[in-house]
Design a protein around this motif. Structure first.
Motif, PDB file in Angstrom:
ATOM      1  N   PHE A  65       0.828  -1.225   0.000  1.00 44.89           N
ATOM      2  CA  PHE A  65       0.000   0.000   0.000  1.00 44.89           C
ATOM      3  C   PHE A  65       0.854   1.263   0.000  1.00 44.89           C
ATOM      4  CE2 PHE A  65       0.622  -1.658   4.289  1.00 44.89           C
ATOM      5  CZ  PHE A  65       1.344  -0.626   4.848  1.00 44.89           C
ATOM      6  N   LYS A 132       7.640  13.091  18.885  1.00 46.13           N
ATOM      7  CA  LYS A 132       6.846  11.854  18.666  1.00 46.13           C
ATOM      8  C   LYS A 132       7.566  11.117  17.554  1.00 46.13           C
ATOM      9  CE  LYS A 132       2.656  12.124  16.753  1.00 46.13           C
ATOM     10  NZ  LYS A 132       1.239  12.497  16.714  1.00 46.13           N
ATOM     11  N   GLY A 167       1.349   6.153  15.990  1.00 46.68           N
ATOM     12  CA  GLY A 167       0.570   4.916  15.870  1.00 46.68           C
ATOM     13  C   GLY A 167       0.783   4.129  14.588  1.00 46.68           C
ATOM     14  N   GLY A 169       2.189   1.759  11.423  1.00 43.40           N
ATOM     15  CA  GLY A 169       2.627   0.370  11.278  1.00 43.40           C
ATOM     16  C   GLY A 169       1.581  -0.646  11.697  1.00 43.40           C
ATOM     17  N   GLU A 171      -1.568  -0.948  10.525  1.00 49.83           N
ATOM     18  CA  GLU A 171      -2.287  -1.363   9.302  1.00 49.83           C
ATOM     19  C   GLU A 171      -3.582  -2.066   9.679  1.00 49.83           C
ATOM     20  OE1 GLU A 171      -0.519   0.427   7.930  1.00 49.83           O
ATOM     21  OE2 GLU A 171       1.580   0.021   8.149  1.00 49.83           O
ATOM     22  N   GLN A 252      -5.214   5.542   0.644  1.00 50.52           N
ATOM     23  CA  GLN A 252      -5.083   6.346  -0.582  1.00 50.52           C
ATOM     24  C   GLN A 252      -4.532   5.426  -1.667  1.00 50.52           C
ATOM     25  OE1 GLN A 252      -5.846   9.918  -0.038  1.00 50.52           O
ATOM     26  NE2 GLN A 252      -6.529   8.908   1.835  1.00 50.52           N
ATOM     27  N   LYS A 287      -9.172  10.420  16.384  1.00 50.26           N
ATOM     28  CA  LYS A 287      -8.649  11.444  15.483  1.00 50.26           C
ATOM     29  C   LYS A 287      -9.201  11.232  14.075  1.00 50.26           C
ATOM     30  CE  LYS A 287      -4.165  12.553  16.202  1.00 50.26           C
ATOM     31  NZ  LYS A 287      -2.684  12.527  16.057  1.00 50.26           N
TER      32      LYS A 287
HETATM   33  O1  V47 Z   1       1.445   3.043   9.106  1.00 48.30           O
HETATM   34  C1  V47 Z   1       0.974   4.255   4.141  1.00 48.30           C
HETATM   35  C2  V47 Z   1      -0.046   4.759   6.410  1.00 48.30           C
HETATM   36  C3  V47 Z   1       1.082   5.287   8.280  1.00 48.30           C
HETATM   37  C4  V47 Z   1      -0.710   4.734   2.882  1.00 48.30           C
HETATM   38  O2  V47 Z   1       0.314   8.738  15.662  1.00 48.30           O
HETATM   39  C5  V47 Z   1      -1.040   5.064   4.187  1.00 48.30           C
HETATM   40  O3  V47 Z   1      -0.485  10.745  15.594  1.00 48.30           O
HETATM   41  C6  V47 Z   1      -3.113   5.783   3.508  1.00 48.30           C
HETATM   42  O4  V47 Z   1       0.905   6.342  11.294  1.00 48.30           O
HETATM   43  N1  V47 Z   1      -2.858   5.446   2.228  1.00 48.30           N
HETATM   44  C7  V47 Z   1       2.096   6.233   8.860  1.00 48.30           C
HETATM   45  N2  V47 Z   1      -2.230   5.603   4.512  1.00 48.30           N
HETATM   46  C8  V47 Z   1       1.425   7.515   9.334  1.00 48.30           C
HETATM   47  C9  V47 Z   1       0.889   7.388  10.726  1.00 48.30           C
HETATM   48  C10 V47 Z   1       0.326   8.557  11.448  1.00 48.30           C
HETATM   49  C11 V47 Z   1      -0.190   9.618  10.756  1.00 48.30           C
HETATM   50  C12 V47 Z   1      -0.689  10.690  11.482  1.00 48.30           C
HETATM   51  C13 V47 Z   1      -0.681  10.739  12.849  1.00 48.30           C
HETATM   52  C14 V47 Z   1      -0.155   9.652  13.535  1.00 48.30           C
HETATM   53  C15 V47 Z   1      -0.095   9.698  15.022  1.00 48.30           C
HETATM   54  C16 V47 Z   1       0.352   8.555  12.842  1.00 48.30           C
HETATM   55  O5  V47 Z   1       0.716   5.758   7.001  1.00 48.30           O
HETATM   56  C17 V47 Z   1       1.487   3.865   7.997  1.00 48.30           C
HETATM   57  C18 V47 Z   1       0.432   3.440   6.983  1.00 48.30           C
HETATM   58  O6  V47 Z   1      -0.667   2.856   7.625  1.00 48.30           O
HETATM   59  N3  V47 Z   1       0.009   4.737   4.945  1.00 48.30           N
HETATM   60  N4  V47 Z   1       0.547   4.244   2.866  1.00 48.30           N
HETATM   61  C19 V47 Z   1      -1.694   4.922   1.869  1.00 48.30           C
HETATM   62  N5  V47 Z   1      -1.469   4.547   0.593  1.00 48.30           N
END
Ligand code: V47
Length: 360
Positions: A65, A132, A167, A169, A171, A252, A287
């Motif tokens: 993804f 963070k 948060g 990883g 999935e 996405q 959130k």
């Molecule tokens: O774990 C990767 C996601 C995450 C795609 O803790 C995708 O406050 C959508 O975890 N479409 C990383 N999502 C980002 C994340 C995060 C973001 C905002 C706030 C917090 C927080 C944590 O991004 C990955 C994965 O699940 N991701 N590719 C995609 N195509």
């Protein structure tokens, strides 16, 4: 309907109940989710002034993804120098940023000492800036690559100034789906264990769920309930450790190998947020992450159980690589105006949900 009676009585719902929630229409779900949101967070809509930094995209793993990661031979592969990272931190702190959210790829050419050194340098220069950083997936990568135990890495993170864990990883925890979308990466059990160890040290973290790809609605319920079970365990320690927020991330679909044709509509996204609010009775915040849902829908989601939008972000690379409109972040002014227009109270918070300013 039995499920409606259970919702009215406020009793804790199990997996079978959770699956039945999908049969309810959006407004029934919204009504119950909003009541819980109001009880926990009133009419506050939280946001923070934060900055995302993704120091590298060169990744040893190949999650289907992910549109952000690059093989070392890809001409778009990059790794920021320590100076580059510090320059971004300097600039963003000067603009009033309170939280730096650092998530990187699983880069085999950057040692843990180098990476931890960046956190240390930032903390030394800006002791009040909240760091963070380090997803459970990164912590597990260090076990695989550098033979470091989770306990060792967590100890070093704390010594280096990491305040909370993001948060990422998580999935989808269902093992069969996980095998199809991110085989070889941190397992569900490992992800939960790492957060449990972090909580056991009295620290806080977030939990995400990537949805809208090949998972089923039942897989989402299973995922949410595994988070709830860990939170029960963490809160029972009463040492301040636990999940702050649950973050459903809307998948996405551009530039990646998952080949999902359809896109979730707003109703399914809002239902997922409402169900999360209803089931996660022990997590304070939900959130609606505007980067993956759009800001307009994230605001509507406040009426369906969410109470937080994430932050100004300033620059985001992971979801925007896959099509999200979050490359350039959002202004605080827009947040305040739009939250107010939606009939809610804009509250700027710190990373641990202490209120910094209420804009009434
Ligand atoms: O774990 C990767 C996601 C995450 C795609 O803790 C995708 O406050 C959508 O975890 N479409 C990383 N999502 C980002 C994340 C995060 C973001 C905002 C706030 C917090 C927080 C944590 O991004 C990955 C994965 O699940 N991701 N590719 C995609 N195509």
């Amino acid at each position: 309907m039995e499920i409606l009676e259970k919702l009215q009585s406020g009793e804790r719902l199990n997996y079978e109940d959770g699956v039945k929630l999908w049969d309810l229409d959006l407004f029934d779900l919204g009504k119950f989710a909003f009541a819980i949101r109001k009880e926990k967070n009133g009419k506050n809509v939280y946001f923070n002034a934060n900055r995302h930094i993704n120091p590298s995209n060169l990744c040893a793993d190949t999650c289907k993804f992910c549109a952000f990661s690059a093989h070392r031979k890809n001409e778009n592969a990059y790794t920021m120098s320590d100076d580059e990272i510090m320059r971004i931190v300097d600039e963003t702190v000067a603009r009033g940023t309170k939280e730096i959210h650092i998530v990187s790829s699983h880069n085999p050419f950057v040692t843990p000492q180098q990476y931890l050194g960046i956190f240390k340098a930032i903390k030394q220069k800006y002791p009040l800036l909240h760091i963070k950083a380090m997803t459970a997936a990164e912590i597990d990568y260090w076990r695989r690559k550098w033979k470091m135990s989770y306990e060792e890495t967590i100890g070093l993170m704390m010594q280096s100034g990491v305040d909370s864990m993001p948060g990422g990883g998580a999935e989808i925890f269902d093992e069969d789906v996980r095998d199809k979308i991110c085989k070889g990466k941190v397992s569900s059990e490992q992800w939960l264990r790492i957060h449990s160890l972090w909580h056991a040290r009295g620290r806080q973290s977030n939990a995400t769920m990537l949805f809208g790809h090949i998972e089923s609605r039942a897989h989402r319920i299973d995922h949410i309930l595994r988070i709830r079970a860990l939170q029960d365990e963490s809160l029972s320690r009463a040492n301040g450790g636990g999940f702050n927020a649950f973050i459903p991330l809307v998948y996405q679909r551009e530039n990646n190998y998952l080949d999902v044709k359809g896109f979730l509509g707003s109703v399914e996204i809002l239902k997922t947020i409402a169900i999360s609010r209803i089931l996660l009775d022990n997590v304070a915040h939900i959130k609606a992450y505007w980067a993956t849902s759009t800001l307009s829908l994230a605001l509507v989601a406040q009426d369906f159980g969410a109470d937080d939008l994430d932050g100004t972000i300033e620059n985001e690379s992971i979801q925007s690589s896959a099509g999200a409109g979050s490359k350039k972040g959002q202004s605080k002014r827009d947040f305040i105006d739009m939250i107010g227009t939606a009939g809610f109270v804009p509250v700027e918070r710190d990373s641990l949900y202490n209120q910094i300013e209420i804009y009434e």
